[in-house]
Design a protein around this motif. Sequence first.
Motif, PDB file in Angstrom:
ATOM      1  N   TYR A 338       0.854  -1.186   0.000  1.00  0.00           N
ATOM      2  CA  TYR A 338       0.000   0.000   0.000  1.00  0.00           C
ATOM      3  C   TYR A 338       0.887   1.233   0.000  1.00  0.00           C
ATOM      4  N   ALA A 339       0.453   2.267  -0.724  1.00  0.00           N
ATOM      5  CA  ALA A 339       1.110   3.569  -0.667  1.00  0.00           C
ATOM      6  C   ALA A 339       0.043   4.642  -0.675  1.00  0.00           C
ATOM      7  N   SER A 340       0.233   5.657   0.146  1.00  0.00           N
ATOM      8  CA  SER A 340      -0.672   6.804   0.087  1.00  0.00           C
ATOM      9  C   SER A 340      -0.424   7.551  -1.214  1.00  0.00           C
ATOM     10  N   ARG A 341      -1.368   8.362  -1.583  1.00  0.00           N
ATOM     11  CA  ARG A 341      -1.302   9.048  -2.874  1.00  0.00           C
ATOM     12  C   ARG A 341      -0.059   9.932  -3.022  1.00  0.00           C
ATOM     13  N   ASP A 342       0.361  10.546  -1.919  1.00  0.00           N
ATOM     14  CA  ASP A 342       1.536  11.412  -2.002  1.00  0.00           C
ATOM     15  C   ASP A 342       2.840  10.673  -1.736  1.00  0.00           C
ATOM     16  N   GLY A 343       2.742   9.355  -1.494  1.00  0.00           N
ATOM     17  CA  GLY A 343       3.934   8.551  -1.280  1.00  0.00           C
ATOM     18  C   GLY A 343       4.505   8.624   0.116  1.00  0.00           C
ATOM     19  N   SER A 344       3.860   9.369   1.025  1.00  0.00           N
ATOM     20  CA  SER A 344       4.418   9.544   2.371  1.00  0.00           C
ATOM     21  C   SER A 344       4.181   8.342   3.273  1.00  0.00           C
ATOM     22  N   TYR A 363      -6.766  -9.094  -6.193  1.00  0.00           N
ATOM     23  CA  TYR A 363      -7.119  -8.608  -4.858  1.00  0.00           C
ATOM     24  C   TYR A 363      -8.301  -7.669  -5.013  1.00  0.00           C
ATOM     25  N   GLN A 364      -8.942  -7.292  -3.900  1.00  0.00           N
ATOM     26  CA  GLN A 364     -10.156  -6.481  -3.974  1.00  0.00           C
ATOM     27  C   GLN A 364     -10.196  -5.489  -2.823  1.00  0.00           C
ATOM     28  N   TRP A 365     -10.401  -4.215  -3.160  1.00  0.00           N
ATOM     29  CA  TRP A 365     -10.579  -3.187  -2.146  1.00  0.00           C
ATOM     30  C   TRP A 365     -11.916  -3.381  -1.424  1.00  0.00           C
ATOM     31  N   LEU A 366     -11.946  -3.080  -0.129  1.00  0.00           N
ATOM     32  CA  LEU A 366     -13.211  -2.958   0.581  1.00  0.00           C
ATOM     33  C   LEU A 366     -13.890  -1.663   0.135  1.00  0.00           C
ATOM     34  N   PRO A 367     -15.218  -1.619   0.105  1.00  0.00           N
ATOM     35  CA  PRO A 367     -15.914  -0.432  -0.407  1.00  0.00           C
ATOM     36  C   PRO A 367     -15.561   0.858   0.317  1.00  0.00           C
ATOM     37  N   ASP A 368     -15.209   0.766   1.610  1.00  0.00           N
ATOM     38  CA  ASP A 368     -14.909   1.979   2.370  1.00  0.00           C
ATOM     39  C   ASP A 368     -13.435   2.373   2.297  1.00  0.00           C
ATOM     40  N   SER A 369     -12.655   1.673   1.473  1.00  0.00           N
ATOM     41  CA  SER A 369     -11.229   1.978   1.244  1.00  0.00           C
ATOM     42  C   SER A 369     -10.342   1.682   2.449  1.00  0.00           C
ATOM     43  N   SER A 370     -10.884   1.010   3.459  1.00  0.00           N
ATOM     44  CA  SER A 370     -10.088   0.756   4.657  1.00  0.00           C
ATOM     45  C   SER A 370      -9.125  -0.405   4.506  1.00  0.00           C
ATOM     46  N   GLY A 371      -9.417  -1.325   3.594  1.00  0.00           N
ATOM     47  CA  GLY A 371      -8.576  -2.511   3.490  1.00  0.00           C
ATOM     48  C   GLY A 371      -8.778  -3.237   2.181  1.00  0.00           C
ATOM     49  N   VAL A 372      -8.065  -4.362   2.037  1.00  0.00           N
ATOM     50  CA  VAL A 372      -8.151  -5.174   0.831  1.00  0.00           C
ATOM     51  C   VAL A 372      -8.232  -6.651   1.200  1.00  0.00           C
ATOM     52  N   VAL A 391      -5.286  -1.164   5.373  1.00  0.00           N
ATOM     53  CA  VAL A 391      -4.152  -0.508   4.708  1.00  0.00           C
ATOM     54  C   VAL A 391      -3.383   0.410   5.644  1.00  0.00           C
ATOM     55  N   ASP A 392      -3.967   0.753   6.815  1.00  0.00           N
ATOM     56  CA  ASP A 392      -3.202   1.548   7.774  1.00  0.00           C
ATOM     57  C   ASP A 392      -2.278   0.694   8.625  1.00  0.00           C
ATOM     58  N   GLY A 393      -2.267  -0.622   8.357  1.00  0.00           N
ATOM     59  CA  GLY A 393      -1.371  -1.525   9.070  1.00  0.00           C
ATOM     60  C   GLY A 393      -1.889  -1.998  10.401  1.00  0.00           C
ATOM     61  N   SER A 394      -3.128  -1.654  10.744  1.00  0.00           N
ATOM     62  CA  SER A 394      -3.643  -1.983  12.074  1.00  0.00           C
ATOM     63  C   SER A 394      -4.002  -3.446  12.243  1.00  0.00           C
ATOM     64  N   SER A 395      -4.303  -4.155  11.143  1.00  0.00           N
ATOM     65  CA  SER A 395      -4.673  -5.561  11.303  1.00  0.00           C
ATOM     66  C   SER A 395      -4.468  -6.334  10.011  1.00  0.00           C
ATOM     67  N   LEU A 396      -4.199  -7.607  10.170  1.00  0.00           N
ATOM     68  CA  LEU A 396      -4.143  -8.579   9.085  1.00  0.00           C
ATOM     69  C   LEU A 396      -4.807  -9.838   9.619  1.00  0.00           C
ATOM     70  N   VAL A 397      -5.958 -10.223   9.023  1.00  0.00           N
ATOM     71  CA  VAL A 397      -6.689 -11.377   9.526  1.00  0.00           C
ATOM     72  C   VAL A 397      -6.863 -12.401   8.419  1.00  0.00           C
ATOM     73  N   ARG A 398      -6.799 -13.661   8.820  1.00  0.00           N
ATOM     74  CA  ARG A 398      -7.080 -14.741   7.880  1.00  0.00           C
ATOM     75  C   ARG A 398      -8.572 -15.021   7.915  1.00  0.00           C
ATOM     76  N   ILE A 399      -9.195 -15.106   6.739  1.00  0.00           N
ATOM     77  CA  ILE A 399     -10.639 -15.298   6.646  1.00  0.00           C
ATOM     78  C   ILE A 399     -11.019 -16.767   6.807  1.00  0.00           C
ATOM     79  N   ASN A 400     -10.269 -17.654   6.205  1.00  0.00           N
ATOM     80  CA  ASN A 400     -10.616 -19.082   6.202  1.00  0.00           C
ATOM     81  C   ASN A 400     -10.066 -19.804   7.422  1.00  0.00           C
ATOM     82  N   ASP A 401     -10.615 -20.987   7.696  1.00  0.00           N
ATOM     83  CA  ASP A 401     -10.070 -21.873   8.724  1.00  0.00           C
ATOM     84  C   ASP A 401      -8.697 -22.384   8.292  1.00  0.00           C
ATOM     85  N   ASP A 402      -8.012 -23.067   9.219  1.00  0.00           N
ATOM     86  CA  ASP A 402      -6.741 -23.699   8.870  1.00  0.00           C
ATOM     87  C   ASP A 402      -6.949 -24.612   7.670  1.00  0.00           C
ATOM     88  N   LEU A 403      -6.043 -24.517   6.705  1.00  0.00           N
ATOM     89  CA  LEU A 403      -6.158 -25.342   5.509  1.00  0.00           C
ATOM     90  C   LEU A 403      -5.704 -26.769   5.779  1.00  0.00           C
TER      91      LEU A 403
END
Length: 665
Positions: A338-344, A363-372, A391-403
Amino acid sequence: MNYKLCLLSAAVLAACNPSDQTGDNNNGQKDPLSIALPTETVLHENQTYTFAPGNADQFTTISWTQTSGTDYGWSQDDHGMVSLSLPELPIGTEETLTFKVSVKAADGRTAETVHSVTVKSDDHLLFVSEHTETGAERLYVLDAEIGTSTALTLPGTENTRIYSFAASPDGETVALRANLDDDNKSELYIVAMDGGELSKINAPLETDGSDVVSFEWTNDGSAIVYRADNQVDGQYQLYRVTLADLAQQKLSGSLVEGGYAGIYQIAPSDDAVLFTADAELDGVLELYVTDFATGIRTKLNQTLTAGGDVYSPSWSPNGQGVVYRADAAIDGEYNLYYASRDGSDFRKLNADLVENGDAYSSYQWLPDSSGVLFKADDIVDNQFNLYQAQVDGSSLVRINDDLVSGGSVLSWKLNESGTHVAFMGDVLIDGVTEMFVAQIDGGNRTRLNNALVENGDVKSFDWVTDAGPVVFIADGDVDDRMELYAANVNGTNRRKISDPVGEFENADMDVGGFIVAPNGEYVIYHADQYIDEKDTLFQVDMSNDTLYNTLVGVGAQAQLEDYDIRPDSEQVFARVTMVNTATNLVLASPEGGDAVVINPSEKNAEFVHVAGAQWSPDNSAIAYVADQTDDYNELYLVNTGTNAAVRVDELDTSVFTVSHIEWVE
């Protein structure tokens, strides 16, 4: 697009002395009020119009009421301004709307008058003709309101080609890429929708072999961004041309020798373009954004390893950031960034990958632009988990059960609001693809299918409405017999909805695919429920799972080719090949009982073939091409109220054929 109607005349209720600003006449009496309104105006579909008294500042209160005509939805603000938004209108619509305005001045005087506007539909269809001997092409526009066509380009030479075209967002202008001036050069032109002089709008192509290779309208229709190798053959640059003055703006900036601008995407806010280019090192694609107002180009990716490149960039829905794939750290190992528009602001979104692992290309953006949402084989090579990263780095979650060992998530789809994701994969049993749904934070993971027959699998799926259910195809009960199933997002009410009923008794039946109605009330699926390998259409009412034969009466031996549901869900059309090998167009209600062939023929029916059928945006017509009277394709419009098909091109189809059609939205 919003339009402010200009003040053209005044509706004067009684004579007044324009030099007397007090409201008193020479006899000491109050002058009657006047209300300055626009003259009667013609309004077109898919636009928002505003109007108000031109002298609104003279009144303390202004009140509008609609007194005649269809209520298309309008509002009044605190300053007496009316905003009227028109939807798609059926072809042939022309109606007068009348509004009464009542006003009051500070001194107590009152007045009222009426303002009338005419509402008209404005439907057009673009099509290309091709000379069947030389291949020369020509672009036309059909005014669907009156059924006449206008050539937008001249006949040209035998080598003339229309490579691509697109209407402006307001439907007033057509842009096209064609070789109209030089057989060997594709250039960019614009022309008014109702015809007129063509204008070439690209920067001069200075070298042999130079071409405009692609273009895209800005969302507001004020400019076009295009890609061309106008200065050095093969070195593609990005340009923006504004239609008001045809000013050219180079967007890609300076490129290294051998470099070029690659894929590009205009910002949702229309003020910048995102693109890849090997601008600094030949053969190394990096990611840039150029601001239209300043012309400043900003690189968004971090330093790439030798051999690394950027791929698949995409703006967030709010235009404030971008996500892209790159093998930035290790050549051939693709991570998601992820990169912000100004690259900062910049970060990697996926966890560290296993050796040879990758963040998958889709990949697919969430409608509110908060994540993918994305897939990655980060734990075991070639076993893909589904993740949601903020995209702000606050969380990364796995959607599926253990494979399970050997398992992977294969595909997924968000619901419209972005609260849940449906996905299929062999998550629990290796080699058995099943149907699941979960919240986007990974909560409430639920398997939607019942236990499948041995070797059974889920093949495809879709949401019916935002809240569910989910519909899917699987050979759940008999191996290799594909049937249609549905289940709520919490796993309840799991059932088969394509059960053979009554006469539908083909033991070898297979559901080949389905479409969800735009209103979410039913599903149309195709299956060989009568005769093996002879598909026809069926509707399932999702409120009660009642099954209908949509094409009843067409003939069991007819083979379905393709079909589509009307945008308002009221009808279905289907192309079917009859026993005599003719391909016909059939129109029907989703629940069946009234299916009718709508393409008339003036020659041997077995030689007629219908193609390219498309619903009009306003639901009132179907356009299609067919060789109904001559050797090659003619263009027809079908009135969906009367089922009458009328030929609307004026071509000599013993020599010319209609090769491509496209409605103007």
